[in-house]
Scaffold this active site. Structure first.
Site, PDB file in Angstrom:
ATOM      1  N   THR A 138       1.777  10.606   4.274  1.00 21.78           N
ATOM      2  CA  THR A 138       2.030  11.507   3.140  1.00 21.78           C
ATOM      3  C   THR A 138       2.287  12.936   3.616  1.00 21.78           C
ATOM      4  OG1 THR A 138       0.862  12.599   1.326  1.00 21.78           O
ATOM      5  CG2 THR A 138      -0.505  11.615   2.976  1.00 21.78           C
ATOM      6  N   ASP A 139       2.958  13.722   2.779  1.00 26.70           N
ATOM      7  CA  ASP A 139       3.137  15.142   3.114  1.00 26.70           C
ATOM      8  C   ASP A 139       1.840  15.927   2.923  1.00 26.70           C
ATOM      9  OD1 ASP A 139       3.022  15.105   0.335  1.00 26.70           O
ATOM     10  OD2 ASP A 139       4.805  16.341   0.022  1.00 26.70           O
ATOM     11  N   GLU A 140       0.833  15.286   2.296  1.00 23.25           N
ATOM     12  CA  GLU A 140      -0.412  16.026   2.033  1.00 23.25           C
ATOM     13  C   GLU A 140      -1.161  16.350   3.330  1.00 23.25           C
ATOM     14  OE1 GLU A 140      -2.697  14.840  -1.363  1.00 23.25           O
ATOM     15  OE2 GLU A 140      -0.964  13.884  -2.283  1.00 23.25           O
ATOM     16  N   TYR A 163      -8.849  12.547   1.123  1.00 23.97           N
ATOM     17  CA  TYR A 163      -7.701  11.640   1.235  1.00 23.97           C
ATOM     18  C   TYR A 163      -6.755  12.096   2.336  1.00 23.97           C
ATOM     19  CZ  TYR A 163      -2.955   9.982   0.214  1.00 23.97           C
ATOM     20  OH  TYR A 163      -1.681   9.487   0.332  1.00 23.97           O
ATOM     21  N   LYS A 167      -5.730  10.384   5.987  1.00 25.11           N
ATOM     22  CA  LYS A 167      -4.361  10.013   6.355  1.00 25.11           C
ATOM     23  C   LYS A 167      -3.938  10.745   7.641  1.00 25.11           C
ATOM     24  CE  LYS A 167      -1.794   7.758   4.584  1.00 25.11           C
ATOM     25  NZ  LYS A 167      -1.544   6.295   4.693  1.00 25.11           N
TER      26      LYS A 167
HETATM   27  N1  NAD Z   1       1.929   7.390  -3.969  1.00 25.56           N
HETATM   28  C1  NAD Z   1       2.488   8.437  -3.380  1.00 25.56           C
HETATM   29  O1  NAD Z   1       2.988   9.340  -4.041  1.00 25.56           O
HETATM   30  C2  NAD Z   1       2.553   8.490  -1.871  1.00 25.56           C
HETATM   31  C3  NAD Z   1       3.322   9.480  -1.270  1.00 25.56           C
HETATM   32  C4  NAD Z   1       3.422   9.513   0.121  1.00 25.56           C
HETATM   33  C5  NAD Z   1       2.765   8.576   0.880  1.00 25.56           C
HETATM   34  N2  NAD Z   1       1.994   7.627   0.273  1.00 25.56           N
HETATM   35  C6  NAD Z   1       1.324   6.649   1.141  1.00 25.56           C
HETATM   36  O2  NAD Z   1       1.952   5.396   0.903  1.00 25.56           O
HETATM   37  C7  NAD Z   1       1.000   4.350   1.055  1.00 25.56           C
HETATM   38  C8  NAD Z   1       0.985   3.496  -0.203  1.00 25.56           C
HETATM   39  O3  NAD Z   1       0.656   4.313  -1.310  1.00 25.56           O
HETATM   40  P1  NAD Z   1       0.590   3.720  -2.792  1.00 25.56           P
HETATM   41  O4  NAD Z   1       0.822   4.844  -3.714  1.00 25.56           O
HETATM   42  O5  NAD Z   1       1.434   2.524  -2.881  1.00 25.56           O
HETATM   43  O6  NAD Z   1      -0.921   3.297  -2.855  1.00 25.56           O
HETATM   44  P2  NAD Z   1      -1.653   2.293  -3.883  1.00 25.56           P
HETATM   45  O7  NAD Z   1      -3.029   2.830  -4.026  1.00 25.56           O
HETATM   46  O8  NAD Z   1      -0.821   2.089  -5.095  1.00 25.56           O
HETATM   47  O9  NAD Z   1      -1.686   0.902  -3.107  1.00 25.56           O
HETATM   48  C9  NAD Z   1      -2.463   0.685  -1.968  1.00 25.56           C
HETATM   49  C10 NAD Z   1      -2.527  -0.812  -1.728  1.00 25.56           C
HETATM   50  O10 NAD Z   1      -3.309  -1.005  -0.531  1.00 25.56           O
HETATM   51  C11 NAD Z   1      -4.231  -2.051  -0.775  1.00 25.56           C
HETATM   52  N3  NAD Z   1      -5.418  -1.830   0.071  1.00 25.56           N
HETATM   53  C12 NAD Z   1      -6.336  -0.825  -0.049  1.00 25.56           C
HETATM   54  N4  NAD Z   1      -7.279  -0.965   0.878  1.00 25.56           N
HETATM   55  C13 NAD Z   1      -6.945  -2.044   1.631  1.00 25.56           C
HETATM   56  C14 NAD Z   1      -7.521  -2.680   2.751  1.00 25.56           C
HETATM   57  N5  NAD Z   1      -8.653  -2.225   3.293  1.00 25.56           N
HETATM   58  N6  NAD Z   1      -6.914  -3.763   3.269  1.00 25.56           N
HETATM   59  C15 NAD Z   1      -5.756  -4.245   2.707  1.00 25.56           C
HETATM   60  N7  NAD Z   1      -5.186  -3.697   1.632  1.00 25.56           N
HETATM   61  C16 NAD Z   1      -5.761  -2.600   1.108  1.00 25.56           C
HETATM   62  C17 NAD Z   1      -4.570  -1.947  -2.244  1.00 25.56           C
HETATM   63  O11 NAD Z   1      -5.100  -3.187  -2.732  1.00 25.56           O
HETATM   64  C18 NAD Z   1      -3.230  -1.587  -2.845  1.00 25.56           C
HETATM   65  O12 NAD Z   1      -2.485  -2.741  -3.173  1.00 25.56           O
HETATM   66  C19 NAD Z   1      -0.340   5.028   1.319  1.00 25.56           C
HETATM   67  O13 NAD Z   1      -0.564   5.010   2.711  1.00 25.56           O
HETATM   68  C20 NAD Z   1      -0.144   6.443   0.859  1.00 25.56           C
HETATM   69  O14 NAD Z   1      -0.932   7.323   1.598  1.00 25.56           O
HETATM   70  C21 NAD Z   1       1.875   7.564  -1.084  1.00 25.56           C
END
Ligand code: NAD
Length: 367
Positions: A138-140, A163, A167
């Site tokens: 993430t950009d965070e 968080y 990350k």
């Molecule tokens: N949502 C955003 O805006 C955003 C932006 C940039 C980066 N990201 C990154 O992208 C990735 C996905 O984000 P998201 O928004 O889809 O998250 P989300 O919370 O919607 O989904 C996360 C998924 O990971 C699974 N999970 C959690 N813990 C687990 C574990 N221990 N073992 C296996 N599975 C596990 C959960 O069941 C869920 O299905 C993350 O790494 C997040 O940091 C998200």
């Protein structure tokens, strides 16, 4: 077709972005996709319509912290790539209970790296050469910006929430496994995503659902915090492109150059709802209410994605106006998807407000 003969592990494939990646790979590539997901509160297999019957798809309910279980999966499927999207991802939840973020985001990434390394070292040389480990971040991790400038791949890390700190830690582990053990890793850092199948606690789906119900739409602080919004399917395309053509050891920023204040986002949702699903009591903007800000709320994020655009030819297909309209329409038309989540007991309570000892104990046990 792309990824012919490839088996790709997508961890977190039942989450918001992971499910977009799985849908994208099943639709636009020949890869066999193995979705490895623990199925936390944030997961939803209904976000993968049609996947279960697809011969190119397999699902394994497994936690990425479980080394023995992961090892069994690496031995069983012999993957050519890992895309790591499994994470605890909600900042407010990380304030209330950071422990799970440390476990999944740091220990889980470490465990996955170790098992990927073991697998990679045993591959025949040709398959070892094409193996990739793509870590999605993430950009965070870069912290907060002032009114000017944007995050590039060389911006120093300065995470401000549990968080983003977890990350940032996982990004450093991925880099170290590349430098120390030569595991072929890549890292992407993306701005805020939005789009279909987004869990109702995040800003955009939360506001759409509140607006549809004619309930108060709570905006943190004065609503002037700025996020750089990217439509989730543009992110999924970027990730598969980085996996396919990215240079090993590199990091790529992903963002749509769509900076908007939170208040602007909420007002845009109000106006779209008024057009698509008019309310009896008048314009939705009357529902906007300002509530106590999130502790340590980063003021502004903005991503410079020019490296990804220049080197790999990626472009965001949606701008904020087209993407938000698609998103609002999706939530209006696909009520069954989010109503099922609300029906399972998710109550959209306010999270991430630090309680004083005199009021109410924090959810996280004191250590
Ligand atoms: N949502 C955003 O805006 C955003 C932006 C940039 C980066 N990201 C990154 O992208 C990735 C996905 O984000 P998201 O928004 O889809 O998250 P989300 O919370 O919607 O989904 C996360 C998924 O990971 C699974 N999970 C959690 N813990 C687990 C574990 N221990 N073992 C296996 N599975 C596990 C959960 O069941 C869920 O299905 C993350 O790494 C997040 O940091 C998200």
């Amino acid at each position: 077709m792309r990824f012919r003969g490839f088996t790709i592990f997508v961890t977190g494939g039942a989450g918001f972005i992971g499910s977009a990646v799985v849908r994208h790979l099943l639709r636009d590539s020949d890869a066999r996709v193995v979705n490895i997901d623990k199925l936390t509160y944030a997961a939803n297999l209904d976000s993968l319509p049609g996947a279960a019957g697809n011969p190119h798809y397999a699902f394994e309910q497994t936690c990425i912290c479980e080394a023995a279980l992961l090892r069994r999966l690496f031995d069983k499927y012999q993957p050519d790539a890992v895309m790591n999207l499994a994470a605890e991802s909600h900042v407010d939840r990380s304030i209330d209970g950071p422990g799970e973020f440390i476990r999944t985001n740091i220990v889980g990434t470490f465990t996955l790296l170790q098992e990927a390394l073991r697998h990679w070292r045993r591959l025949p040389s040709e398959r070892r050469a094409r193996f990739r480990f793509l870590h999605v971040s993430t950009d965070e991790v870069f912290g907060s910006l002032g009114t000017e400038g944007s995050f590039s791949e060389t911006t120093a890390y300065a995470p401000n929430s549990p968080y983003s700190a977890s990350k940032a830690s996982s990004d450093h582990l991925v880099r170290a496994w590349r430098e120390t053990y030569e595991l072929p890793t890549l890292v992407t850092n993306c701005s805020n995503n939005y789009g279909p199948y987004h869990f109702p606690e995040k800003l955009i789906p939360h506001m759409i659902i509140k607006g549809l119900a004619d309930e108060p739409m709570p905006v943190y602080g004065d609503g002037s915090n700025v996020r750089d919004w990217l439509y989730v399917e543009d992110h999924a395309r970027a990730l598969s492109l980085v996996l396919e053509r990215g240079a090993v050891g590199e990091t790529y920023n992903v963002g749509g150059r769509n900076e908007r204040t939170n208040l602007h986002v909420v007002e845009a949702i109000c106006d779209l709802l008024d057009r698509i699903a008019p309310a009896f009591d008048g314009p939705r903007r009357r529902l906007i209410s300002f509530v106590t800000d999130r502790p340590g709320h980063d003021r502004r994020y903005a991503i410079d994605a020019s490296k990804l655009e220049r080197e790999l030819g990626w472009r965001a297909e949606e701008n904020f106006e087209t993407g938000i309209e698609k998103t609002v329409r999706w939530y209006v038309e696909q009520r069954a998807w989010w109503q099922a989540i609300l029906g399972r007991g998710y109550d959209a309570e306010r999270l991430g407000l630090i309680q004083t000892p005199a009021s109410q104990p924090s959810r996280e046990p004191a250590t």
